[in-house]
Design a protein around this motif. Sequence first.
Motif, PDB file in Angstrom:
ATOM      1  N   MET B 102       0.856  -1.115   0.012  1.00 31.04           N
ATOM      2  CA  MET B 102       0.071  -0.169   0.067  1.00 31.04           C
ATOM      3  C   MET B 102       0.924   1.228  -0.030  1.00 31.04           C
ATOM      4  N   GLY B 103       0.496   2.310  -0.564  1.00 31.54           N
ATOM      5  CA  GLY B 103       0.970   3.563  -0.472  1.00 31.54           C
ATOM      6  C   GLY B 103       0.037   4.659  -0.016  1.00 31.54           C
ATOM      7  N   PHE B 104       0.536   5.609   0.399  1.00 31.83           N
ATOM      8  CA  PHE B 104      -0.519   6.534   1.101  1.00 31.83           C
ATOM      9  C   PHE B 104      -0.132   8.005   0.769  1.00 31.83           C
ATOM     10  N   VAL B 105      -1.165   8.772   0.534  1.00 28.93           N
ATOM     11  CA  VAL B 105      -1.025  10.227   0.438  1.00 28.93           C
ATOM     12  C   VAL B 105      -1.868  10.973   0.890  1.00 28.93           C
ATOM     13  N   VAL B 122      12.731   7.356   0.548  1.00 30.35           N
ATOM     14  CA  VAL B 122      13.138   5.905   0.852  1.00 30.35           C
ATOM     15  C   VAL B 122      12.937   5.161   2.053  1.00 30.35           C
ATOM     16  N   LEU B 123      12.389   6.016   2.972  1.00 29.06           N
ATOM     17  CA  LEU B 123      12.030   5.530   4.643  1.00 29.06           C
ATOM     18  C   LEU B 123      11.303   4.088   4.618  1.00 29.06           C
ATOM     19  N   PRO B 124      10.182   3.906   3.726  1.00 29.30           N
ATOM     20  CA  PRO B 124       9.476   2.600   3.641  1.00 29.30           C
ATOM     21  C   PRO B 124      10.344   1.593   3.315  1.00 29.30           C
ATOM     22  N   MET B 125      11.284   1.925   2.499  1.00 30.08           N
ATOM     23  CA  MET B 125      12.151   0.782   1.959  1.00 30.08           C
ATOM     24  C   MET B 125      13.225   0.518   2.941  1.00 30.08           C
ATOM     25  N   GLU B 126      13.553   1.583   3.510  1.00 29.73           N
ATOM     26  CA  GLU B 126      14.791   1.276   4.554  1.00 29.73           C
ATOM     27  C   GLU B 126      14.123   0.529   5.742  1.00 29.73           C
ATOM     28  N   LEU B 140      12.743   8.547 -10.236  1.00 33.76           N
ATOM     29  CA  LEU B 140      11.346   8.677  -9.923  1.00 33.76           C
ATOM     30  C   LEU B 140      11.203  10.272  -9.513  1.00 33.76           C
ATOM     31  N   LEU B 141      12.116  10.739  -8.422  1.00 27.81           N
ATOM     32  CA  LEU B 141      11.997  12.128  -8.135  1.00 27.81           C
ATOM     33  C   LEU B 141      11.887  13.152  -9.057  1.00 27.81           C
ATOM     34  N   GLY B 142      12.898  12.531 -10.154  1.00 29.49           N
ATOM     35  CA  GLY B 142      12.998  13.805 -11.345  1.00 29.49           C
ATOM     36  C   GLY B 142      11.874  13.742 -11.989  1.00 29.49           C
ATOM     37  N   ARG B 143      11.143  12.665 -12.166  1.00 28.14           N
ATOM     38  CA  ARG B 143       9.908  12.554 -12.953  1.00 28.14           C
ATOM     39  C   ARG B 143       8.749  13.301 -12.277  1.00 28.14           C
ATOM     40  N   LEU B 144       8.759  13.729 -10.815  1.00 24.95           N
ATOM     41  CA  LEU B 144       7.840  14.316 -10.255  1.00 24.95           C
ATOM     42  C   LEU B 144       8.471  15.943 -10.076  1.00 24.95           C
ATOM     43  N   GLY B 145       9.481  16.084 -10.731  1.00 27.65           N
ATOM     44  CA  GLY B 145      10.111  17.580 -10.837  1.00 27.65           C
ATOM     45  C   GLY B 145      10.632  17.913  -9.518  1.00 27.65           C
ATOM     46  N   LEU B 146      11.175  17.089  -8.912  1.00 26.02           N
ATOM     47  CA  LEU B 146      12.056  17.215  -7.516  1.00 26.02           C
ATOM     48  C   LEU B 146      13.524  17.209  -7.630  1.00 26.02           C
ATOM     49  N   LEU B 167       3.907  11.435  -2.670  1.00 29.13           N
ATOM     50  CA  LEU B 167       3.567  10.635  -3.917  1.00 29.13           C
ATOM     51  C   LEU B 167       4.771   9.832  -4.429  1.00 29.13           C
ATOM     52  N   ALA B 168       5.933  10.418  -4.371  1.00 31.28           N
ATOM     53  CA  ALA B 168       6.807   9.690  -4.698  1.00 31.28           C
ATOM     54  C   ALA B 168       7.296   8.365  -3.434  1.00 31.28           C
ATOM     55  N   ARG B 169       7.187   8.697  -2.073  1.00 29.74           N
ATOM     56  CA  ARG B 169       7.054   7.696  -1.136  1.00 29.74           C
ATOM     57  C   ARG B 169       6.214   6.682  -1.251  1.00 29.74           C
ATOM     58  N   ALA B 170       4.854   6.877  -1.796  1.00 27.70           N
ATOM     59  CA  ALA B 170       4.070   6.066  -1.968  1.00 27.70           C
ATOM     60  C   ALA B 170       4.206   5.085  -3.101  1.00 27.70           C
ATOM     61  N   LEU B 171       4.650   5.512  -4.222  1.00 29.69           N
ATOM     62  CA  LEU B 171       4.813   5.091  -5.458  1.00 29.69           C
ATOM     63  C   LEU B 171       5.956   4.150  -5.703  1.00 29.69           C
ATOM     64  N   LEU B 172       6.997   4.600  -4.956  1.00 29.60           N
ATOM     65  CA  LEU B 172       8.287   3.952  -4.876  1.00 29.60           C
ATOM     66  C   LEU B 172       8.389   2.394  -4.933  1.00 29.60           C
ATOM     67  N   LEU B 173       7.533   1.756  -4.038  1.00 27.63           N
ATOM     68  CA  LEU B 173       7.698   0.305  -3.953  1.00 27.63           C
ATOM     69  C   LEU B 173       6.699  -0.239  -5.010  1.00 27.63           C
TER      70      LEU B 173
END
Lengths: 460, 259
Positions: B102-105, B122-126, B140-146, B167-173
């Motif tokens: 699951m991802g959350f926003v 990367v926190l959830p991954m860590e 991913l962060l580049g695609r989101l303009g960050l 959003l990046a945190r939610a989508l990364l996994l």
Amino acid sequence: MSAAGATRGVRGVRWTSGRLAVRTVRARAGAYLAPAVVALAGTALLTAFAGLLATGRAAHGQNASTLLGMASILGGWTVAIVAYGVVSAVALTVRARGREIALLRLVAATPRQVRRTVVAETLVATIPGIVLGLLPGLPLGALLLDRLLALGAVQEPLRYRTDGWAVGLAAATSLLAAWVGALAASRRASRIAPIAALGSADGAPASRGGDGRLAKGRRNAGIGALLLAAALGGTATGMPVQGSGVTATAGPACVVAALGLGLLAAPAVAALGRLLGRLPGAAVRLAGRSLAARAAQAAASVGPLVLLVGVAVGTLGMQMIEDAGSAGGAGGGPAAQIASANYLVVAMIVGFSVIAAANTLIAAVRDRAAEFALLRLTGATRRQVLASVAVEAGATGALAAVLGLAAAVATVVPYAVAKAGTALPGDAAAAVGALAAGVAVAAVALAVGVGVGTARRVAR
Amino acid sequence: MTQATRTTRRTTTPTALSLRQVTRTFAGSGGDSAVTALDAVDLDLPRGTFTAVMGPSGSGKSTLLHCAAGLDRPTSGTVTVDGTELGGLDETALTRLRRDRMGFVFQSFNLLPTLTVHQNTVLPMELAGRRVDRAAVRALLGRLGLADRLGHRPAQLSGGQQQRVALARALLLRPAIVFADEPTGALDSTAAQQVLGLLRNAVDETAQTVLMVTHDPVAAARADAVVFLADGRIVDTLRAPDADAVAGRMARLGAGALR
């Protein structure tokens, strides 16, 4: 299940908790200052006792048994007191960061990982305190030995020893106290539900306990401590007048009773808050409602104050009864001389308790900056905010004084019964009464002074 | 454990989220009767779809999301996420499931204030003890303009930027489902459109599944379907919605709630 994968996973988790801890403590140095200061002051005390222990190990005969007995008994109690100080300080940190911890749970930290993170954070914050605490601890031990020699509790020739063994023991026991304190405080953190992160965004406390209800573990620990205090007191009353047995059993009774009452303080805080909430005056009512709603938080700063009052009145009261007896020609043996050294030791433990209490009071008020700002926005004058903090601090200080005096009874009465055969001998009554009143007033003054002083800096 | 996760991932179910007869009641305080927030709700979200949930205040939108994500437990009924029923799981197992599938926003971004953009992502991954693929995170962060914000803390970012980090945190996994609770509620309309566009892309380009609770008909119109809740029940579903139809449907529901 691949074993290699599982191992890598576990290592990764440990590593993450550790790195997260370092980052968090660095970014939140203020929040972790309180546990660090408690560790510093506690280590200084423990180092002094470890120095006495090392000196006792190298000494012979009466000197050795006096030093070893005194240092190990008092050192043991100090470990408990320091651990308690760390628990109080970390509990406040955890409460202040409730939302952040809920957030960690939400982005997928397990309760275990949260616990480990809080323990790691506490150790990262307290280890510098422990290292710094070793420095004043060594001369403090020398001073203590000097006084013991001057009072005749130990005899020359005796050389103060501070070897690697003493320093290592002091560091190890301090670390143990910090670790136990962190472990106890982390339980609450791991119980914070991830959904608490989704409440209002204003950083409201994300944990229960506002109504003063106690968690089962806390309640049991508190009741257990009170029973132990009663057992110690009861045992002391039956002990022979001569010898140090009475002091050794009645003395710790006030410490245990104070710890127990401190653990059980939340419902009393809530009741006091509800009472104040019905009195006239906006500041008083505001203070009452705040106490009733945040009873558990307020109780965290009541605990160290109860300990301060209980230990000061209990141990010094015991000493006053001893002195009164000696003046009448009843005692005056080596037990009385050893007991005289108690003044200094008690002064040191009380000093530590003042630091721990002030520390938690400061942390408790500082964490409320947002609440004060909100009060100001809704029309409270700065004066009203400060007045309500003063009422709150005065009420918690008074409650702590009452509970602390009750804890002191567990030491003073059994000691008086054993030594003089009555609950409070007439020749010591005035002195003990004055002591109780003085310490109670000092506790209230400390609470109000520190509370308002901090609020002045925090509230705009 | 790792093996088991992989196996489940390979044999992915066609339904990302399934609610069966989910009821959630809250005990009333002070002698009031119990409040039914959700009343026997059935809902199936096929993989790769974007669904919006709308309804008046108190209709049970948030409770639906909390129950679906295992943040709250239903009084009765079953919730199944990516083939795993939540009912029998303890807190740790639920956490692992949330972390893996699951991802959350959320409206209030919910980034950890002490961590940088990269660290937050990367926190959830860590926490899951997985190796962090730095290149993938940067991409991913580049695609989101960050791309030029990796070392910033949340307080140094605008609301829209913070939400893109979430959003990046939610989508990364690459979760089975992304839960979004009023993701545009605290954003201006430009930033809101940007975030909605990124959610839409995640569904169209990487077949993510998204469940979004919102008040905003314009936001809901970006979804494939809008589910309307009233008094804890699903009262209507609009497919391929447009903002006017959604607003009209909401207005009638609102009038119903007032009656």
